[in-house]
Design a protein around this motif. Structure first.
Motif, PDB file in Angstrom:
ATOM      1  N   UNK A   1      35.789  49.444  52.887  1.00  0.00           N
ATOM      2  CA  UNK A   1      36.022  50.599  53.752  1.00  0.00           C
ATOM      3  C   UNK A   1      37.506  50.878  53.930  1.00  0.00           C
ATOM      4  N   UNK A   2      38.333  49.877  53.672  1.00  0.00           N
ATOM      5  CA  UNK A   2      39.772  49.991  53.916  1.00  0.00           C
ATOM      6  C   UNK A   2      40.483  50.828  52.862  1.00  0.00           C
ATOM      7  N   UNK A   3      39.907  50.909  51.655  1.00  0.00           N
ATOM      8  CA  UNK A   3      40.489  51.690  50.548  1.00  0.00           C
ATOM      9  C   UNK A   3      41.893  51.194  50.175  1.00  0.00           C
ATOM     10  N   UNK A   4      42.112  49.888  50.243  1.00  0.00           N
ATOM     11  CA  UNK A   4      43.440  49.339  49.955  1.00  0.00           C
ATOM     12  C   UNK A   4      43.698  49.179  48.467  1.00  0.00           C
ATOM     13  N   UNK A   5      42.663  49.353  47.655  1.00  0.00           N
ATOM     14  CA  UNK A   5      42.789  49.168  46.210  1.00  0.00           C
ATOM     15  C   UNK A   5      42.070  50.288  45.489  1.00  0.00           C
ATOM     16  N   UNK A   6      42.679  50.794  44.438  1.00  0.00           N
ATOM     17  CA  UNK A   6      41.996  51.709  43.533  1.00  0.00           C
ATOM     18  C   UNK A   6      41.204  50.832  42.577  1.00  0.00           C
ATOM     19  N   UNK A   7      39.898  50.675  42.791  1.00  0.00           N
ATOM     20  CA  UNK A   7      39.138  49.721  41.979  1.00  0.00           C
ATOM     21  C   UNK A   7      39.082  50.160  40.526  1.00  0.00           C
ATOM     22  N   UNK A   8      39.311  49.213  39.640  1.00  0.00           N
ATOM     23  CA  UNK A   8      39.365  49.531  38.219  1.00  0.00           C
ATOM     24  C   UNK A   8      38.092  49.064  37.511  1.00  0.00           C
ATOM     25  N   UNK A   9      38.133  47.901  36.854  1.00  0.00           N
ATOM     26  CA  UNK A   9      37.005  47.509  36.020  1.00  0.00           C
ATOM     27  C   UNK A   9      36.908  45.993  35.937  1.00  0.00           C
ATOM     28  N   UNK A  10      35.779  45.523  35.439  1.00  0.00           N
ATOM     29  CA  UNK A  10      35.595  44.086  35.223  1.00  0.00           C
ATOM     30  C   UNK A  10      34.644  43.875  34.054  1.00  0.00           C
ATOM     31  N   UNK A  11      34.656  42.649  33.553  1.00  0.00           N
ATOM     32  CA  UNK A  11      33.800  42.245  32.440  1.00  0.00           C
ATOM     33  C   UNK A  11      33.088  40.969  32.853  1.00  0.00           C
TER      34      UNK A  11
ATOM     35  N   UNK B   1      40.433  47.017  29.578  1.00  0.00           N
ATOM     36  CA  UNK B   1      41.436  46.015  29.290  1.00  0.00           C
ATOM     37  C   UNK B   1      41.859  45.336  30.587  1.00  0.00           C
ATOM     38  N   UNK B   2      41.360  44.161  30.866  1.00  0.00           N
ATOM     39  CA  UNK B   2      41.757  43.521  32.113  1.00  0.00           C
ATOM     40  C   UNK B   2      43.106  42.827  32.010  1.00  0.00           C
ATOM     41  N   UNK B   3      43.818  42.835  33.092  1.00  0.00           N
ATOM     42  CA  UNK B   3      45.001  41.996  33.249  1.00  0.00           C
ATOM     43  C   UNK B   3      44.565  40.557  33.412  1.00  0.00           C
ATOM     44  N   UNK B   4      45.320  39.607  32.827  1.00  0.00           N
ATOM     45  CA  UNK B   4      44.973  38.209  33.043  1.00  0.00           C
ATOM     46  C   UNK B   4      44.974  37.901  34.529  1.00  0.00           C
ATOM     47  N   UNK B   5      44.003  37.094  34.986  1.00  0.00           N
ATOM     48  CA  UNK B   5      43.819  36.946  36.436  1.00  0.00           C
ATOM     49  C   UNK B   5      44.854  36.071  37.118  1.00  0.00           C
ATOM     50  N   UNK B   6      45.100  36.411  38.355  1.00  0.00           N
ATOM     51  CA  UNK B   6      45.834  35.565  39.294  1.00  0.00           C
ATOM     52  C   UNK B   6      44.768  34.948  40.207  1.00  0.00           C
ATOM     53  N   UNK B   7      44.479  33.646  40.070  1.00  0.00           N
ATOM     54  CA  UNK B   7      43.379  33.078  40.812  1.00  0.00           C
ATOM     55  C   UNK B   7      43.717  32.740  42.237  1.00  0.00           C
ATOM     56  N   UNK B   8      44.343  33.676  42.920  1.00  0.00           N
ATOM     57  CA  UNK B   8      44.779  33.391  44.284  1.00  0.00           C
ATOM     58  C   UNK B   8      43.628  33.362  45.260  1.00  0.00           C
ATOM     59  N   UNK B   9      42.509  34.004  44.878  1.00  0.00           N
ATOM     60  CA  UNK B   9      41.391  34.074  45.804  1.00  0.00           C
ATOM     61  C   UNK B   9      40.571  32.802  45.679  1.00  0.00           C
ATOM     62  N   UNK B  10      41.174  31.668  46.017  1.00  0.00           N
ATOM     63  CA  UNK B  10      40.561  30.396  45.699  1.00  0.00           C
ATOM     64  C   UNK B  10      39.526  29.979  46.712  1.00  0.00           C
ATOM     65  N   UNK B  11      38.523  29.289  46.232  1.00  0.00           N
ATOM     66  CA  UNK B  11      37.593  28.604  47.108  1.00  0.00           C
ATOM     67  C   UNK B  11      37.706  27.130  46.801  1.00  0.00           C
ATOM     68  N   UNK B  12      36.808  26.625  45.947  1.00  0.00           N
ATOM     69  CA  UNK B  12      36.899  25.241  45.523  1.00  0.00           C
ATOM     70  C   UNK B  12      38.086  25.078  44.588  1.00  0.00           C
TER      71      UNK B  12
END
Length: 634
Positions: free
Chosen positions: A578-588, A1-12
């Motif tokens: 390598x920083x381990x700043x996030x407990x990685x969860x899941x993606x679809x 079950x993903x949380x709705x995204x925050x598109x802060x990691x913007x490129x274009x």
């Protein structure tokens, strides 16, 4: 079950907005004489990160739209991504571009931009208010030629002075995310009513000019008597394809199509903005929202709950075909989701502690027991893209990483970190044993059932959220942390309090889903840069402050080819993992869409649309089908 995204990691920048400077130079909004030597014959009809444009001059429309799509009808949905000060559960303001308040959904479609993105190219924009753009050869300077027919909704002309004024507001008074993006903007000046000159600092980030081209344009006259920095429920004056219509604070907001919109026949707009009404419904609970969808309170839904997707669509309308389930896959990136660990807090500063928390999360059990094996484990910060680090670093990656070798873990120079696979029991003994060893190595000691920090205090963790729907998923993690002696708890607060606490970094751990992009750029500063870790409202939730990360973001922002970009992003991915700043969860890697069968849609989705942005694609390129609606009684 993903949380709705925050598109802060913007490129274009996207179609109407960007996901979100240097104070030494002023951004000027005045009018000055145009440079006599400007040769507009060399101007282009679009911008690209690397110079290539798929669409030729004079193109008619994008390939993923139906140019004959009828106008009319309505679409009703929930907000699925946020930017600026928006949140998913409520709104109390129509100013989404400042830190104050909770911004309403859809406000970006009120404002035009110089140029807009295309879903068939990961790194290109085409003209909207600007009909063309000209780059000065020997310095970071661009000129935009504006369309003289551009108008605000009150009929007043939209001029270069309005654009220059808007950029000054966004650089100096907007949400910190936008201010950070514009820090290298030196000047924006109106040389004529239809000519805007933009000057950047030497060697600017590659994507900055496109960020500027995607910024909202405000009326200088309107904001000369209105305070831009105030949260307000007065619908603002815009120039885009929609206006604010009916609304009820915290419950719904409607956008009404502007029938005489000045830009409706532009190539970038043909086949889009087809609904007369785009309505956003707000719910504080996912279960209640789903019942609302079943009861036709809204007609389009992007499903984020695996249990609902797997078992919930057994109601009559879904069984007899009045409600359609559609799984849409594109070549675009997926969003990434995980629990961000606030490294500003002393108890999380040791990397071994953070790795122990990762070991305590049993993804395999969570996926099988709670999510019907619908998801993949997130391992990279650039999932489903060529930017993801795989295997040993290439020689080109090592060139970027070597200057920081003494400050980086050895693993950065080997295989990238991948969270261990569990036995699926929910309580993998080997992983928990290793987690306990890491905590002990970090100076912690067990006192009976209590794990104590090196200072003798009990180790406590609060998981902060605004939505209770993820409590079962966090529950297994909390249980395992308790087995390690950590007093872990979950706390759900209202959306406004959650926004305030995360803006001020007042949390231990929180879940966040971040939109992805195939062409990241300087927007990465807002998510991983040191400055964003210290700035209120910054998106760097974990508090990453690493010189190597800042340096690699600089390289990414100035990459001159896609190959250079991919290499630099892979190097950054290795460091972040390598920083381990996030407990990685899941993606679809696909989007789950459910809708009442009242819509027509183009033959295909955009080639490179991100899964996190598909609701925006739907509301822009689909249309209301009157015959279908009659057939099912809507």
């Amino acid at each position: 079950m993903p949380r709705q995204p925050d598109p802060a990691k913007a490129g274009c920048p996207n179609r109407r907005a960007v996901l979100a400077g240097g104070a030494a130079a002023a951004v000027l909004a005045g009018l000055r004489p145009a440079q006599a030597s400007v040769d507009w014959s060399k101007a282009r009809h679009g911008l690209s990160f690397f110079g290539d444009l798929k669409q030729p001059p004079g193109f008619r429309h994008f390939g993923y739209v139906n140019p004959a799509a009828p106008k009319g009808g309505a679409i009703a949905m929930q907000i699925s991504t946020t930017s600026g000060n928006q949140n998913f559960n409520t709104f109390n303001s129509f100013n989404i571009y400042i830190l104050k308040g909770d911004g309403a959904a859809g406000v970006g479609s009120i404002f035009d931009t110089l140029m807009g993105g295309t879903g068939d190219e990961p790194d290109a924009m085409y003209g909207i208010v600007a009909e063309s753009v000209l780059k000065t050869e020997d310095k970071p300077e661009w000129r935009f030629k504006l369309r003289k027919e551009a108008r605000f909704h009150d009929g007043s002309p939209l001029t270069a002075a309005d654009v220059a004024f808007s950029l000054e507001l966004m650089k100096t008074k907007a949400h910190p995310v936008y201010q950070q993006l514009l820090r290298d903007l030196v000047a924006a000046e109106a040389e004529a009513p239809d000519v805007l000159r933009v000057e950047l600092k030497p060697n600017p980030p590659r994507d900055l000019i496109m960020t500027i081209a995607g910024m909202p344009i405000f009326s200088k006259a309107y904001y000369s008597v209105k305070n831009f920095e105030e949260s307000t429920l007065e619908p603002p004056l815009g120039s885009g394809p929609y206006k604010i219509g009916r609304f009820e604070v915290g419950r719904f907001v409607e956008l009404s199509r502007v029938p005489d919109y000045w830009g409706r026949d532009l190539p970038s707009n043909i086949g889009q903005n087809n609904f007369d009404i785009v309505r956003f419904e707000y719910f504080r609970d996912r279960t209640v929202a789903f019942e609302g969808f079943k009861g036709r309170a809204f007609t389009m839904r992007q499903e984020f709950t695996s249990r609902t997707w797997a078992t919930g669509y057994d109601f009559p309308a879904a069984k007899d075909g009045r409600v359609i389930r559609d799984q849409i896959r594109t070549g675009g990136p997926t969003s990434i989701q995980g629990w961000h660990i606030n490294m500003r807090r002393d108890k999380f500063r040791d990397r071994r502690v953070r790795e122990a928390l990762i070991l305590a999360f049993d993804f395999e059990w969570t996926n099988a027991t709670l999510m019907f094996n619908s998801y993949k484990r997130t391992t990279s910060f650039f999932e489903n893209t060529p930017l993801k680090a795989v295997g040993m670093p290439s020689p080109d990656e090592l060139v970027l990483l070597e200057p920081f070798r003494k400050d980086l873990p050895a693993e950065v120079f080997g295989e990238p970190y991948i969270p261990p696979v569990s036995d699926g029991s929910g309580q993998d003994r080997n992983n928990l044993r290793r987690a306990g060893q890491l905590l002990q190595e970090a100076g912690m000691k067990r006192d009976g059932n209590v794990l104590k920090l090196p200072n003798g205090q009990a180790f406590t963790i609060e998981f902060l959220d605004f939505d209770p729907s993820l409590q079962p998923h966090a529950g297994g993690l909390v249980k395992n942390l308790k087995l390690l002696g950590i007093d872990a708890t979950m706390r759900t607060v209202d959306a406004a309090q959650y926004q305030k606490r995360t803006d001020e970094f007042d949390f231990d751990i929180t879940m966040r889903n971040m939109g992805g992009t195939l062409t990241p750029g300087d927007g990465l500063r807002n998510v991983y840069g040191s400055e964003a870790a210290k700035r209120t409202g910054g998106r760097n939730l974990a508090g990453i402050m690493e010189p190597s990360v800042d340096a690699l973001i600089e390289v990414i922002g100035r990459a001159k080819s896609r190959e250079e970009l991919n290499i630099a992003c892979r190097a950054l991915d290795r460091v972040l993992r390598s920083n381990r700043s996030m407990i990685p969860a899941w993606h679809n890697d696909s989007a789950w869409m459910a809708y009442w069968d009242i819509f027509g849609k183009p033959d295909r989705p955009p080639e490179f649309a991100a899964t996190s942005s598909l609701m925006g694609v739907v509301s822009s390129t689909w249309w209301y089908d009157q015959e279908k609606a009659k057939k099912i009684g809507l």
